[in-house]
Design an enzyme around this catalytic site. Structure first.
Site, PDB file in Angstrom:
ATOM      1  CG  HIS A 226       8.185  83.816  47.444  1.00  0.00           C
ATOM      2  ND1 HIS A 226       7.798  84.111  46.162  1.00  0.00           N
ATOM      3  CD2 HIS A 226       9.273  84.581  47.690  1.00  0.00           C
ATOM      4  CE1 HIS A 226       8.618  85.002  45.654  1.00  0.00           C
ATOM      5  NE2 HIS A 226       9.523  85.319  46.561  1.00  0.00           N
ATOM      6  CG  ASP A 227       9.653  87.119  49.849  1.00  0.00           C
ATOM      7  OD1 ASP A 227       9.868  86.384  50.829  1.00  0.00           O
ATOM      8  OD2 ASP A 227      10.526  87.474  49.048  1.00  0.00           O
ATOM      9  CE  LYS A 230      11.542  89.849  51.372  1.00  0.00           C
ATOM     10  NZ  LYS A 230      12.212  90.039  50.073  1.00  0.00           N
ATOM     11  CG  HIS A 255      10.165  87.454  55.138  1.00  0.00           C
ATOM     12  ND1 HIS A 255      11.495  87.194  55.311  1.00  0.00           N
ATOM     13  CD2 HIS A 255       9.817  86.802  54.006  1.00  0.00           C
ATOM     14  CE1 HIS A 255      11.933  86.434  54.312  1.00  0.00           C
ATOM     15  NE2 HIS A 255      10.937  86.180  53.515  1.00  0.00           N
ATOM     16  CG  HIS A 288      10.527  81.507  50.654  1.00  0.00           C
ATOM     17  ND1 HIS A 288       9.543  81.750  51.589  1.00  0.00           N
ATOM     18  CD2 HIS A 288      11.150  82.695  50.471  1.00  0.00           C
ATOM     19  CE1 HIS A 288       9.575  83.021  51.953  1.00  0.00           C
ATOM     20  NE2 HIS A 288      10.556  83.625  51.287  1.00  0.00           N
ATOM     21  CG  HIS A 289      14.237  82.832  53.063  1.00  0.00           C
ATOM     22  ND1 HIS A 289      15.119  83.460  52.204  1.00  0.00           N
ATOM     23  CD2 HIS A 289      13.088  83.548  53.017  1.00  0.00           C
ATOM     24  CE1 HIS A 289      14.522  84.524  51.669  1.00  0.00           C
ATOM     25  NE2 HIS A 289      13.290  84.593  52.142  1.00  0.00           N
ATOM     26  CG  ASP A 317      12.446  84.406  45.058  1.00  0.00           C
ATOM     27  OD1 ASP A 317      12.013  85.309  44.323  1.00  0.00           O
ATOM     28  OD2 ASP A 317      12.694  84.571  46.264  1.00  0.00           O
TER      29      ASP A 317
HETATM   30 FE   LIG Z   1      11.494  85.515  51.453  1.00  0.00          FE
HETATM   31 FE   LIG Z   2      11.270  87.072  45.354  1.00  0.00          FE
END
Ligand SMILES: [Fe+2]
Ligand SMILES: [Fe+2]
Length: 377
Positions: A226-227, A230, A255, A288-289, A317
């Protein structure tokens, strides 16, 4: 529900390997000696938690074992097959069911009376099992087993190839993360745990939302990515101990878009965009945010506008972030983390996803116990 009905009611997104297995099953049954092969199912093994979980199936009759997961330690005869690579023929499941074996009992209750089990192994590693069943007792004669052998091999290869594509992508993400600095809080153990929380939530919601095991598996496989975006956020923002300024937060938000760029590039290079479930990965990365009340980013989606896989990954998460120690905070207790999830139901988090977590203290503890290490891997 028979396979035809199941196929019709599944949204297109869920038609991947299961669809192909259904096609192969039809071809196998076209062989006169193999017409009574009534069910083919694949279960996958998660080495880190010792869990064997149902994955895909094609069943003529009722499907006896959807959304099942079991520790291999509880399944000694299968564990032995996994270790030895041997195959097992049980030509009268009623006998095994009579001994109190619960899976056999469920199979018998759905009319399956014999079984043939093949471990899926590659390069000395055990990936799961292929289960073949018939409604006839004594179906798996030496001749039938001999005829089934190439089909079993083919199905195993199809499954392994698909898993390989996903694994290649994971390997690439791992390399990207290693050469970048996104290492401090997104440890391997965090990602491994959050993926298993996501799988836990999805399994609990499967019946209500009509999720099949294949979807659940991909959600599990893809959540840790998911990240990945970043890597595009400068260190001084990513690692800032205090609160971000509004300008820094704007940079942090990028991100998500960056993550989509990365996975689209990877998918192109590894050919994973053709995976039926690639959209699960895209949705997790993209949304996801988002928050249930529209206060999230980058799109400010609300409620069911946020794809379910993203709502699940978010809760998984956040729960692990709260219960993990980070450079700027101590680890919260499970109780404290559950309280926060409960308080933010409907504003940030999906009520069903939170309820699934609150309902699973034992499973959560088990995941925490098997994935305690905080090393990056
Ligand atoms: Fe994230
Ligand atoms: Fe995470």
């Amino acid at each position: 529900m028979n396979s035809d009905m199941a196929r019709q009611t599944l949204p297109a997104i869920h038609q991947g390997l299961a669809e192909r297995l259904f096609g192969l099953h039809g071809e196998i049954k076209a062989d006169r000696d193999l017409t009574a092969l009534s069910r083919i199912a694949v279960a996958l093994y998660d080495e880190r938690t010792d869990i064997l979980k149902t994955f895909i199936h094609s069943s003529d009759g009722e499907s006896p074992l959807d959304h099942s997961s079991e520790k291999m330690a509880q399944l000694p005869s299968l564990r032995e097959l996994a270790q030895s690579g041997g195959r097992r023929t049980l030509n009268d499941l009623t006998v095994v069911a009579g001994l109190g074996q619960k899976h056999a009992s469920r199979l018998v209750a759905c009319g399956y009376l014999s079984s043939y089990t093949v471990p899926i192994l590659s390069g000395g590693r055990f990936y799961g099992f292929l289960f073949l069943n018939s409604v006839h007792k004594g179906f798996f004669t030496p001749l039938v087993v001999h005829r089934l052998r190439p089909y079993a091999e083919l199905i195993a290869q199809v499954v392994l190839r698909e898993l390989d594509a996903v694994r290649m992508m994971h390997a690439a993400v791992k390399v990207i993360r290693r050469v970048s600095t996104v290492r401090d809080e997104e440890t391997g153990a965090h990602l491994a745990r959050m993926a298993r929380y996501a799988r836990l939530i999805a399994t609990k919601l499967a019946v209500k939302y009509g999720l099949d095991d294949e979807f659940v598996e991909y959600l599990f496989q893809f959540s840790p990515i998911h990240d990945v975006g970043k890597i595009g956020v400068p260190d001084q923002i990513l690692f800032k101990p205090g609160k971000l300024t509004p300008a820094e937060f704007e940079v942090m938000k990028t991100h998500v878009a960056r993550g989509l760029e990365v996975i689209d590039l990877l998918a192109r290079d590894f050919g994973t965009q053709s995976l039926a479930h690639f959209s699960v990965l895209r949705n997790i990365v993209a949304y996801h945010h988002e928050a249930l009340d529209g206060s999230g980013y980058p799109h400010g989606l609300r409620g069911a506008e946020i794809p379910l896989e993203a709502r699940i990954a978010t809760v998984a998460d956040v729960f692990d972030a709260l219960t993990s120690e980070r450079p700027y905070k101590k680890a919260w207790s499970n109780q404290q983390a559950c309280d926060l999830l409960r308080e933010s139901v409907g504003t940030k988090f999906d009520p069903d996803c939170v309820a699934a977590m609150l309902d699973s203290p034992d499973e959560i503890r088990d995941i925490q116990a098997s994935l305690e290490a905080t090393v990056f891997d």
